[in-house]
Scaffold this active site. Sequence first.
Site, PDB file in Angstrom:
ATOM      1  N   SER A  47       0.878  -1.178   0.000  1.00 17.19           N
ATOM      2  CA  SER A  47       0.000   0.000   0.000  1.00 17.19           C
ATOM      3  C   SER A  47       0.909   1.220   0.000  1.00 17.19           C
ATOM      4  CB  SER A  47      -0.926  -0.022   1.218  1.00 17.19           C
ATOM      5  OG  SER A  47      -0.216   0.136   2.417  1.00 17.19           O
ATOM      6  N   HIS A 159      -3.184  -6.019   2.597  1.00 18.10           N
ATOM      7  CA  HIS A 159      -2.250  -7.039   3.081  1.00 18.10           C
ATOM      8  C   HIS A 159      -2.902  -8.397   3.285  1.00 18.10           C
ATOM      9  CE1 HIS A 159       0.491  -3.697   4.922  1.00 18.10           C
ATOM     10  NE2 HIS A 159       0.518  -3.729   3.590  1.00 18.10           N
ATOM     11  N   GLU A 168      -4.485  -2.588   9.284  1.00 19.33           N
ATOM     12  CA  GLU A 168      -3.718  -3.186  10.387  1.00 19.33           C
ATOM     13  C   GLU A 168      -4.410  -2.958  11.725  1.00 19.33           C
ATOM     14  OE1 GLU A 168       0.334  -1.698  10.156  1.00 19.33           O
ATOM     15  OE2 GLU A 168       0.254  -1.802   7.969  1.00 19.33           O
ATOM     16  N   GLU A 211       2.013  -9.439   6.846  1.00 22.49           N
ATOM     17  CA  GLU A 211       2.875  -9.052   7.968  1.00 22.49           C
ATOM     18  C   GLU A 211       2.794 -10.035   9.121  1.00 22.49           C
ATOM     19  OE1 GLU A 211       2.052  -4.930   8.810  1.00 22.49           O
ATOM     20  OE2 GLU A 211       2.916  -4.302   6.903  1.00 22.49           O
ATOM     21  N   ASP A 248      -3.858   0.919  11.636  1.00 21.04           N
ATOM     22  CA  ASP A 248      -3.482   1.597  10.395  1.00 21.04           C
ATOM     23  C   ASP A 248      -4.692   1.481   9.482  1.00 21.04           C
ATOM     24  OD1 ASP A 248      -2.491   2.741   8.162  1.00 21.04           O
ATOM     25  OD2 ASP A 248      -0.824   1.345   7.851  1.00 21.04           O
ATOM     26  N   GLU A 291      -3.263   5.489  12.378  1.00 22.80           N
ATOM     27  CA  GLU A 291      -2.431   5.871  11.227  1.00 22.80           C
ATOM     28  C   GLU A 291      -3.317   6.082   9.993  1.00 22.80           C
ATOM     29  OE1 GLU A 291       0.838   3.129  10.786  1.00 22.80           O
ATOM     30  OE2 GLU A 291       0.913   3.434   8.617  1.00 22.80           O
ATOM     31  N   ASP A 319       1.468   8.270   7.447  1.00 22.03           N
ATOM     32  CA  ASP A 319       2.354   7.375   6.682  1.00 22.03           C
ATOM     33  C   ASP A 319       2.240   7.752   5.204  1.00 22.03           C
ATOM     34  OD1 ASP A 319       3.631   5.293   5.358  1.00 22.03           O
ATOM     35  OD2 ASP A 319       2.137   3.789   5.856  1.00 22.03           O
ATOM     36  N   LYS A 344       9.705   5.371   7.126  1.00 15.94           N
ATOM     37  CA  LYS A 344      10.149   4.225   6.333  1.00 15.94           C
ATOM     38  C   LYS A 344      11.247   4.774   5.428  1.00 15.94           C
ATOM     39  CE  LYS A 344       5.521   2.120   5.889  1.00 15.94           C
ATOM     40  NZ  LYS A 344       4.259   2.222   5.093  1.00 15.94           N
ATOM     41  N   HIS A 372       8.742  -0.978   9.355  1.00 12.29           N
ATOM     42  CA  HIS A 372       9.031  -1.949   8.286  1.00 12.29           C
ATOM     43  C   HIS A 372       8.136  -1.673   7.080  1.00 12.29           C
ATOM     44  CE1 HIS A 372       5.438  -4.782   9.378  1.00 12.29           C
ATOM     45  NE2 HIS A 372       5.118  -3.524   9.444  1.00 12.29           N
ATOM     46  N   LYS A 395       7.201  -0.139  14.499  1.00 14.05           N
ATOM     47  CA  LYS A 395       6.100  -0.951  13.953  1.00 14.05           C
ATOM     48  C   LYS A 395       6.733  -1.963  13.023  1.00 14.05           C
ATOM     49  CE  LYS A 395       3.075   0.170  10.349  1.00 14.05           C
ATOM     50  NZ  LYS A 395       1.816   0.586   9.713  1.00 14.05           N
TER      51      LYS A 395
HETATM   52  C1  LIG Z   1       3.766  -1.119   6.489  1.00 16.75           C
HETATM   53  C2  LIG Z   1       2.781  -0.667   5.711  1.00 16.75           C
HETATM   54  O1  LIG Z   1       2.448  -1.269   4.552  1.00 16.75           O
HETATM   55  P1  LIG Z   1       3.210  -1.159   3.157  1.00 16.75           P
HETATM   56  O2  LIG Z   1       4.620  -1.531   3.413  1.00 16.75           O
HETATM   57  O3  LIG Z   1       2.471  -2.126   2.288  1.00 16.75           O
HETATM   58  O4  LIG Z   1       3.067   0.269   2.724  1.00 16.75           O
HETATM   59  C3  LIG Z   1       1.979   0.520   6.101  1.00 16.75           C
HETATM   60  O5  LIG Z   1       1.099   0.947   5.349  1.00 16.75           O
HETATM   61  O6  LIG Z   1       2.210   1.098   7.150  1.00 16.75           O
HETATM   62 MG   LIG Z   2       0.623   2.619   6.819  1.00 18.34          MG
END
Ligand SMILES: C=C(OP(=O)(O)O)C(=O)O
Ligand SMILES: [Mg+2]
Length: 443
Positions: A47, A159, A168, A211, A248, A291, A319, A344, A372, A395
């Site tokens: 995503s 996911h 999530e 995940e 999330d 999130e 995010d 990230k 992650h 996370k």
């Molecule tokens: C970890 C996540 O998913 P992705 O790595 O698929 O963006 C997220 O959206 O926070």
């Molecule tokens: Mg996210």
Amino acid sequence: MFSDEAFRIIDVRGRMILDSRGDPTVEAEVVTEGGGVGRAAAPAGASRGRHEAVELRDEGRAWAGRGVERAVNVINSVIAPALIGLDSRKQREIDALLCKLDGTHEKRILGGNSIVAVSLAVAKAAAATAGLPLYRYLGGPGAYVMPVPLLNIINGGAHAGNELSFQEFMIVPVGADSFREAMRIAVEVYKALRRLLIEKYGKMAVNVGDEGGFAPPMRENREALSALVDATKRAGYEPGVDVVYALDVAASQFYNEERGVYIVDGKELDREKMIEYLVSILDEFPVRSVEDPLYEEDFEGFAVFTREASKRGVLVVGDDLYTTNPERLERGIRVGATTAVLVKVNQIGTLTEALEVVNMAHRAGMRAIISHRSGETEDTTIAHLAVGLGTGLIKTGAPARGERTAKYNELLRIEEELGGEAFYPGETVLRPGEPLRYPSLLG
Ligand SMILES: C=C(OP(=O)(O)O)C(=O)O
Ligand SMILES: [Mg+2]
């Protein structure tokens, strides 16, 4: 003593490896004159936010993946000659050079994945040359705060193959007094959830998502949160005290841009109704972090929701909204869009830019959560970033599946290594607007 020459980069190499979804990804290795070796791999999102750095990859085309082959070539034939001879401690200079070599805002020429693998490998090579673990190299004596983990144990959205719209559903073991204890609580709740899901929905319900969280055939987001509360109680812990919850929403994934509506639990909600729906969830469950509650371009909507969430002591995390981009975070800070940022490194590309985002957030009284991606490798760099930068939050998925436990296990080792210096901040890191409060030497 180390000579300056010891830190000089003598080799940079790229290779193709597989990620946790079986997709090819790129790994980089950096070697210094002093024999320090740094290795790092690029993870991958499912995503993805609209403003992330561009990756040179192609999903589902195993070893034939031409995109990743290009990324490997970029490392070997463009990046390596530019970096060989440079001092691996000059992270900022090296990252600036990587950005310059690419020359585009989205890193579309060299690829965000080639760049992130090299950037992190440079830091690890310098740390190895100095004989220090990465967290210590990054944080020095300031590296003693263990992160509170946000563990995603029910997977939905992009996911999983179920109908949950939220992506999530996480447990946060705030009642622990060490990271090790936090993991014990997390695993007990995870196992209790497994038993509960089998009883209620049958064995198919414990198939897992990307995940490592379960992906049960649930339809409504409340159903998933209720299952987390029940599992917490069944494991002998008190919801809201020992364990709190984090979501999330990843709202961009179910937002219909043309019509301006969110499609949640089979209903269509406009922004106002979506905020009402989210607030009703906050009033019903001990959720302490949300999130991406809204569409990734709706900074104003985020600010409206953040005001409501803050009144209830709940963090709001950006995010997809920020994509670890300092310019977007600055805009978010100006309008009060969130009280936290998800970090990230591969969304932006270089370690230096990610550090800038963490520092900017902390200076603004916000939280930074090291994260992650849904497509991961055994690389444990993010465990070191969380401790080294003192974010107090990480996370990194369920406490199961090797690519997730690799990070948790590394944190267990780090906590052991820190010994009496280690500090687990617990619930205090989830208070919006309050400065991070870590103990002073005077107690
Ligand atoms: C970890 C996540 O998913 P992705 O790595 O698929 O963006 C997220 O959206 O926070
Ligand atoms: Mg996210």
